[in-house]
Scaffold this motif. Structure first.
Motif, PDB file in Angstrom:
ATOM      1  N   GLY A  31       0.995  -1.044   0.176  1.00 44.48           N
ATOM      2  CA  GLY A  31      -0.017   0.406  -0.363  1.00 44.48           C
ATOM      3  C   GLY A  31       0.625   1.108  -0.163  1.00 44.48           C
ATOM      4  O   GLY A  31       0.321   2.179   0.918  1.00 44.48           O
ATOM      5  N   LEU A  32       2.478   0.784   0.041  1.00 41.99           N
ATOM      6  CA  LEU A  32       2.905   2.437  -0.423  1.00 41.99           C
ATOM      7  C   LEU A  32       3.477   2.737  -1.950  1.00 41.99           C
ATOM      8  O   LEU A  32       4.200   1.688  -2.802  1.00 41.99           O
ATOM      9  N   GLY A  33       4.067   3.893  -2.548  1.00 43.26           N
ATOM     10  CA  GLY A  33       4.603   4.359  -3.141  1.00 43.26           C
ATOM     11  C   GLY A  33       5.258   5.177  -3.240  1.00 43.26           C
ATOM     12  O   GLY A  33       5.027   6.510  -2.637  1.00 43.26           O
ATOM     13  N   PRO A  34       6.422   5.291  -3.831  1.00 40.67           N
ATOM     14  CA  PRO A  34       6.875   6.720  -3.963  1.00 40.67           C
ATOM     15  C   PRO A  34       6.761   7.430  -4.691  1.00 40.67           C
ATOM     16  O   PRO A  34       6.412   7.120  -6.084  1.00 40.67           O
ATOM     17  N   VAL A  35       6.919   9.028  -4.407  1.00 45.24           N
ATOM     18  CA  VAL A  35       6.791   9.823  -5.269  1.00 45.24           C
ATOM     19  C   VAL A  35       7.205  11.436  -5.669  1.00 45.24           C
ATOM     20  O   VAL A  35       7.748  11.374  -4.461  1.00 45.24           O
ATOM     21  N   ASN A  36       7.646  11.319  -7.012  1.00 48.43           N
ATOM     22  CA  ASN A  36       8.579  12.751  -7.092  1.00 48.43           C
ATOM     23  C   ASN A  36       7.519  14.125  -6.870  1.00 48.43           C
ATOM     24  O   ASN A  36       6.727  14.184  -7.537  1.00 48.43           O
ATOM     25  N   LEU A  37       7.742  14.891  -5.720  1.00 49.83           N
ATOM     26  CA  LEU A  37       7.140  16.066  -6.099  1.00 49.83           C
ATOM     27  C   LEU A  37       7.817  17.049  -6.489  1.00 49.83           C
ATOM     28  O   LEU A  37       7.104  18.077  -6.618  1.00 49.83           O
ATOM     29  N   GLU A  38       8.677  17.337  -6.964  1.00 46.88           N
ATOM     30  CA  GLU A  38       9.674  18.430  -7.452  1.00 46.88           C
ATOM     31  C   GLU A  38      10.687  17.978  -7.766  1.00 46.88           C
ATOM     32  O   GLU A  38      11.689  16.715  -7.405  1.00 46.88           O
ATOM     33  N   THR A  39      11.481  18.409  -8.723  1.00 45.05           N
ATOM     34  CA  THR A  39      13.063  18.362  -9.470  1.00 45.05           C
ATOM     35  C   THR A  39      13.211  19.096 -10.238  1.00 45.05           C
ATOM     36  O   THR A  39      12.803  20.423 -10.956  1.00 45.05           O
ATOM     37  N   THR A  40      14.337  19.766  -9.815  1.00 40.82           N
ATOM     38  CA  THR A  40      15.338  21.320 -10.353  1.00 40.82           C
ATOM     39  C   THR A  40      16.540  20.395 -11.044  1.00 40.82           C
ATOM     40  O   THR A  40      17.264  19.422 -10.629  1.00 40.82           O
ATOM     41  N   VAL A  41      16.962  20.419 -12.204  1.00 43.36           N
ATOM     42  CA  VAL A  41      17.765  20.431 -12.828  1.00 43.36           C
ATOM     43  C   VAL A  41      19.019  21.604 -13.078  1.00 43.36           C
ATOM     44  O   VAL A  41      18.335  22.724 -14.193  1.00 43.36           O
ATOM     45  N   ARG A  42      19.711  21.244 -12.548  1.00 41.93           N
ATOM     46  CA  ARG A  42      21.158  22.246 -13.282  1.00 41.93           C
ATOM     47  C   ARG A  42      22.175  22.335 -14.273  1.00 41.93           C
ATOM     48  O   ARG A  42      22.537  21.389 -13.494  1.00 41.93           O
ATOM     49  N   PHE A  43      21.387  22.392 -15.475  1.00 38.67           N
ATOM     50  CA  PHE A  43      22.527  22.211 -16.627  1.00 38.67           C
ATOM     51  C   PHE A  43      23.715  23.273 -16.410  1.00 38.67           C
ATOM     52  O   PHE A  43      23.806  24.272 -16.271  1.00 38.67           O
ATOM     53  N   ARG A  44      25.147  21.962 -16.307  1.00 45.61           N
ATOM     54  CA  ARG A  44      26.374  23.250 -15.905  1.00 45.61           C
ATOM     55  C   ARG A  44      26.954  23.004 -18.112  1.00 45.61           C
ATOM     56  O   ARG A  44      28.081  23.804 -17.551  1.00 45.61           O
ATOM     57  N   ARG A  45      27.204  21.805 -18.331  1.00 41.60           N
ATOM     58  CA  ARG A  45      28.203  21.496 -19.672  1.00 41.60           C
ATOM     59  C   ARG A  45      27.317  21.230 -20.895  1.00 41.60           C
ATOM     60  O   ARG A  45      26.239  19.848 -20.715  1.00 41.60           O
TER      61      ARG A  45
END
Length: 156
Positions: free
Chosen positions: A58-72
């Motif tokens: 009865g449990l499941g992981p959820v992604n609530l927010e993602t930030t990507v910083r492109f460096r190259r």
């Protein structure tokens, strides 16, 4: 807990991916965010989490927010090394995962930071103590930056 302290012995470049623990080496023909997502899932399975059993409970992981910083810019196919560091704060319903995507030579390509939670699939609410649930469901919780069951763990 910092990044995985040593490279995976069996991680090697391939057209798909080879992963072990919280580091992943894969071909760069996939979008960069897919690497980060894949590495997070591989960290969970390396820690011994059976995602089918977790969902059945009865449990499941959820992604609530993602930030990507492109460096190259990555202009040609290359092998990337993806690190994964889980950051826990007692008393919070969420945790952070920080990741770095580097070329095989060590050049930083992108940084990814995610905020995740563990959802009670019946109530449709985040569980109050996700770290404890991961400790219970993982055979090697230390790979997720958590102490094993029975070890002291700060509470809110």
């Amino acid at each position: 807990m910092g990044p995985w302290p040593f490279p995976c012995a069996d991680a090697r470049p391939s057209p798909t991916a080879a992963c072990c623990g919280p580091r992943c080496i894969a071909s760069s023909r996939r979008p960069r965010l897919a690497y980060a997502d894949h590495a997070r899932w591989r960290c969970l399975t390396a820690a011994g989490v059976d995602l089918t059993r977790l969902t059945a409970s009865g449990l499941g992981p959820v992604n609530l927010e993602t930030t990507v910083r492109f460096r190259r810019e990555l202009t040609e196919p290359a092998d990337l090394v993806v690190s994964c560091t889980f950051l826990w704060e007692p008393g919070r319903k969420t945790w952070r995962v920080t990741q770095e995507l580097n070329t095989g030579e060590g050049t930083l390509i992108a940084e990814v930071e995610s905020v995740s939670g563990l959802l009670d699939l019946t109530r449709r609410r985040l569980v109050d103590d996700p770290a404890e649930q991961w400790r219970v469901n993982a055979t090697h919780p230390e790979l997720l930056g958590l102490p094993p069951l029975g070890a002291d763990w700060p509470r809110a």
